[in-house]
Design a protein around this motif. Structure first.
Motif, short mmCIF file in Angstrom:
data_model
loop_
_atom_site.label_atom_id
_atom_site.label_comp_id
_atom_site.label_asym_id
_atom_site.label_seq_id
_atom_site.Cartn_x
_atom_site.Cartn_y
_atom_site.Cartn_z
N THR A 84 0.83 -1.21 0.00
CA THR A 84 0.00 0.00 0.00
C THR A 84 0.87 1.25 0.00
O THR A 84 0.81 2.07 0.92
N ARG A 85 1.67 1.40 -1.04
CA ARG A 85 2.43 2.64 -1.23
C ARG A 85 2.70 2.79 -2.72
O ARG A 85 2.58 1.83 -3.48
N PRO A 86 3.06 3.98 -3.14
CA PRO A 86 3.30 4.21 -4.58
C PRO A 86 4.41 3.32 -5.11
O PRO A 86 5.29 2.89 -4.36
N PRO A 87 4.38 3.04 -6.40
CA PRO A 87 5.42 2.21 -7.01
C PRO A 87 6.80 2.84 -6.85
O PRO A 87 6.93 4.06 -6.75
N SER A 88 7.81 1.99 -6.82
CA SER A 88 9.20 2.45 -6.70
C SER A 88 10.04 1.76 -7.77
O SER A 88 9.83 0.58 -8.06
N ALA A 89 11.00 2.48 -8.32
CA ALA A 89 11.89 1.89 -9.32
C ALA A 89 12.79 0.83 -8.70
O ALA A 89 13.32 -0.03 -9.39
N ASP A 90 12.94 0.88 -7.37
CA ASP A 90 13.83 -0.06 -6.69
C ASP A 90 13.17 -1.40 -6.36
O ASP A 90 13.86 -2.35 -6.00
N GLU A 91 11.84 -1.46 -6.43
CA GLU A 91 11.13 -2.67 -6.00
C GLU A 91 10.12 -3.09 -7.06
O GLU A 91 9.51 -2.25 -7.71
N ASP A 92 9.92 -4.38 -7.20
CA ASP A 92 8.96 -4.92 -8.16
C ASP A 92 7.70 -5.35 -7.40
O ASP A 92 7.43 -6.53 -7.23
#
Length: 195
Positions: free
Chosen positions: A56-64
């Motif tokens: 439940t948080r915005p997407p991150s380039a570091d995590e899939d």
């Protein structure tokens, strides 16, 4: 996850024969980097599964991860769509129920989790390996403050919580304070061992 839930299975009902590899460690230890490296090395081998978590948080380039709002996440909890789920740092996280099928078919499932679900996982699955990814406090501080994802106060609190991992019963500890490739090699070696 209360009494009578699937997490409270009797030992003879635990899911296997495959293995669940749970990755834990403090913020800044590089868990996602090690997992990305291991996934790349094991991509050709379908015995290894790296499920996408719901968060439940915005997407991150570091995590899939699969990014969900709170209502959508709760609806999935109520639909029993997660094998494991937890709350940490003001967000909810879930591992999809599909991992049960993969483990039942003999696969090794590898995922980043909170230490709060380790006991439930050991009750639920026949073969669980807990790998702690660690680094020195100086390395953690440089990484946490360097990524600038949160306020200085929140970053300091994350750093202070890092010492809590020392109380977690680990099967293997991997130091990711040096070259990432060394940590990835150590991780893949552990994951490739038989149950």
């Amino acid at each position: 996850m209360g009494p009578g839930s699937r997490e409270d299975r009797a030992p003879q009902e635990r899911i296997g024969p495959g293995r669940l590899v749970l990755v834990v460690g403090p913020s800044g230890a590089g868990k996602d980097s090690v997992l990305r490296g291991a996934r790349a090395r094991l991509a050709h081998d379908d015995r290894y599964v790296f499920p996408r978590r719901s968060v439940t948080r915005p997407p991150s380039a570091d995590e899939d991860n699969i990014s969900l709002n709170e209502d959508a996440f709760i609806a999935l909890v109520n639909a029993d769509a997660f094998a494991l789920h937890w709350q940490a740092h003001g967000h909810r996280y879930g591992v999809p129920r599909a991992v049960d099928t993969a483990i039942a078919s003999g696969a090794t499932v590898i995922c980043n989790v909170s230490r709060t679900v380790l006991q439930a996982a050991r009750l639920r699955y026949q073969h669980v390996t807990v790998i702690g990814i660690t680094a020195s406090r100086d390395v953690l501080a440089a990484r946490i403050f360097g990524r600038a994802r949160e306020s200085e106060d929140e970053a300091t609190k994350r750093l202070d919580r890092a010492t809590a991992l020392r109380a977690v019963p680990l099967d293997v500890e991997i130091d990711n304070g040096g070259a990432l490739e060394d940590a990835v090699t150590a991780f893949v070696t552990v994951v490739a061992r038989p149950n």
